[in-house]
Design an enzyme around this catalytic site. Structure first.
Site, PDB file in Angstrom:
ATOM      1  N   GLU A  38       0.865  -1.192   0.000  1.00  0.00           N
ATOM      2  CA  GLU A  38       0.000   0.000   0.000  1.00  0.00           C
ATOM      3  C   GLU A  38       0.903   1.243   0.000  1.00  0.00           C
ATOM      4  O   GLU A  38       1.943   1.262   0.677  1.00  0.00           O
ATOM      5  CB  GLU A  38      -0.830  -0.066   1.294  1.00  0.00           C
ATOM      6  CG  GLU A  38      -1.751   1.100   1.569  1.00  0.00           C
ATOM      7  CD  GLU A  38      -2.439   0.942   2.958  1.00  0.00           C
ATOM      8  OE1 GLU A  38      -1.998   0.089   3.772  1.00  0.00           O
ATOM      9  OE2 GLU A  38      -3.414   1.670   3.201  1.00  0.00           O
ATOM     10  N   LYS A 108      -9.686   1.875  -1.610  1.00  0.00           N
ATOM     11  CA  LYS A 108      -9.832   1.194  -0.310  1.00  0.00           C
ATOM     12  C   LYS A 108     -11.184   1.520   0.337  1.00  0.00           C
ATOM     13  O   LYS A 108     -11.514   2.697   0.548  1.00  0.00           O
ATOM     14  CB  LYS A 108      -8.688   1.631   0.602  1.00  0.00           C
ATOM     15  CG  LYS A 108      -8.596   0.922   1.936  1.00  0.00           C
ATOM     16  CD  LYS A 108      -7.351   1.405   2.693  1.00  0.00           C
ATOM     17  CE  LYS A 108      -7.089   0.659   3.969  1.00  0.00           C
ATOM     18  NZ  LYS A 108      -5.856   1.130   4.637  1.00  0.00           N
ATOM     19  N   CYS A 141      -4.950  -3.520   2.717  1.00  0.00           N
ATOM     20  CA  CYS A 141      -4.631  -3.514   4.134  1.00  0.00           C
ATOM     21  C   CYS A 141      -5.830  -3.787   5.037  1.00  0.00           C
ATOM     22  O   CYS A 141      -6.331  -4.889   5.061  1.00  0.00           O
ATOM     23  CB  CYS A 141      -3.913  -2.207   4.492  1.00  0.00           C
ATOM     24  SG  CYS A 141      -2.874  -2.417   5.962  1.00  0.00           S
ATOM     25  N   VAL A 168      -0.057  -2.493  10.711  1.00  0.00           N
ATOM     26  CA  VAL A 168       0.521  -2.149  12.011  1.00  0.00           C
ATOM     27  C   VAL A 168      -0.051  -3.019  13.132  1.00  0.00           C
ATOM     28  O   VAL A 168       0.557  -3.135  14.183  1.00  0.00           O
ATOM     29  CB  VAL A 168       0.329  -0.647  12.344  1.00  0.00           C
ATOM     30  CG1 VAL A 168       1.141   0.212  11.408  1.00  0.00           C
ATOM     31  CG2 VAL A 168      -1.134  -0.246  12.314  1.00  0.00           C
TER      32      VAL A 168
HETATM   33  C1  ACM Z   1      -3.824  -0.009   7.252  1.00  0.00           C
HETATM   34  O1  ACM Z   1      -4.927  -0.201   6.773  1.00  0.00           O
HETATM   35  N1  ACM Z   1      -2.890   0.634   6.581  1.00  0.00           N
HETATM   36  C2  ACM Z   1      -3.493  -0.489   8.588  1.00  0.00           C
END
Ligand code: ACM
Length: 261
Positions: A38, A108, A141, A168
């Protein structure tokens, strides 16, 4: 089909430098699908929408040109994250590119933490694209924690999920095993490494990028803090048959009268 990922630690704001690191890591690599993290060229810990906007792109700017270049060198389709700008809106997006240009873009759906301050949530149904006869979808992510994302792609026919990440939290790699098992799809989670300290933010990214198989097998797994390129050979046909035994099928047994998605 050969699936691969690039894991590295992007330097915040240094697109050219990050492009050169990816190019060097991929020297001599050939694959059918290569997934990058990402926001692989920009870094992650933006401090304002203005700062994110300064690193954003419309579709055919430097990140797509770079990915096209990489696609040519590696004879691959390449997926990587970027900041997409449309009018005044910014999206945390991933693009799928081959040597001829952009195949598709995913915005996203589930923004994480302060991403909500800079980005607009994705506003399109996730699409599935055909690459060398194989159906491939994208998610980004934090989408991992919403099983609907992967399910939606799988129901739309995706056999392989390209999953650029800047993880994370410690659970996604394990969760992707379940996502693959419950949908019988393959997934390539391309995570970043390193730490970004900017303003009051301090993110340590978890690495451990992973190629996951349809039975939840981990087919390739990176270290938690080393740059690398790893690949795994798969048979995408394994993702087409959803039967568990003569009586059970992962999709046909869904009880749509009692839940949606
Ligand atoms: C994330 O979605 N970058 C943790």
């Amino acid at each position: 089909m050969v699936l691969g990922f690039v894991q590295f630690g992007p330097v915040f704001g240094e697109k050219e430098q990050n492009f050169r690191v990816v190019e060097k890591l991929l020297t001599g690599c050939k694959a059918d699908l290569i997934v990058l993290p990402e926001l692989f060229a920009t870094g992650y810990a933006f401090q304002s929408k203005k700062e994110a906007a300064s690193l954003s792109e419309v579709h055919c700017e430097e990140t797509s040109l770079f990915l096209k270049h990489i696609a040519g060198i590696c004879n691959a389709t390449v997926v990587g994250g970027f900041i997409e700008r449309e009018n005044t809106e910014l999206y945390n997006s991933a693009m799928m590119v081959d040597a001829t240009g952009i195949i598709g873009i995913y915005r996203k759906l589930h923004l994480f933490n302060k991403e909500k301050l800079w980005f607009s949530p994705g506003n399109r149904v996730p699409a599935v694209y055909t690459v060398k006869g194989v159906s491939i979808g994208m998610m980004i992510c934090f989408d991992w924690i919403f099983p609907e994302t992967c399910r939606t792609l799988a129901l739309a026919g995706a056999q392989v999920i390209a999953h650029p990440a800047n993880l994370v939290l410690p659970w996604a790699q394990q969760a992707m095993i379940t996502r693959c098992l419950e949908n019988r799809v393959f997934a390539v989670t391309a995570n970043r490494i390193g730490r970004e300290q900017r303003g009051e933010d301090d993110f340590t990214f978890t690495g451990q990028s992973q190629v996951t198989g349809v039975r939840g097998e981990v087919l390739a797994l990176a270290d938690d803090n080393a740059p690398c390129v790893l690949m795994a050979g798969i048979d995408p046909k394994q993702a087409s048959d959803k039967s568990v035994n003569p009586y059970n099928d992962l999709f046909a047994d869904r009880r749509n009268n009692f839940y949606s998605l």
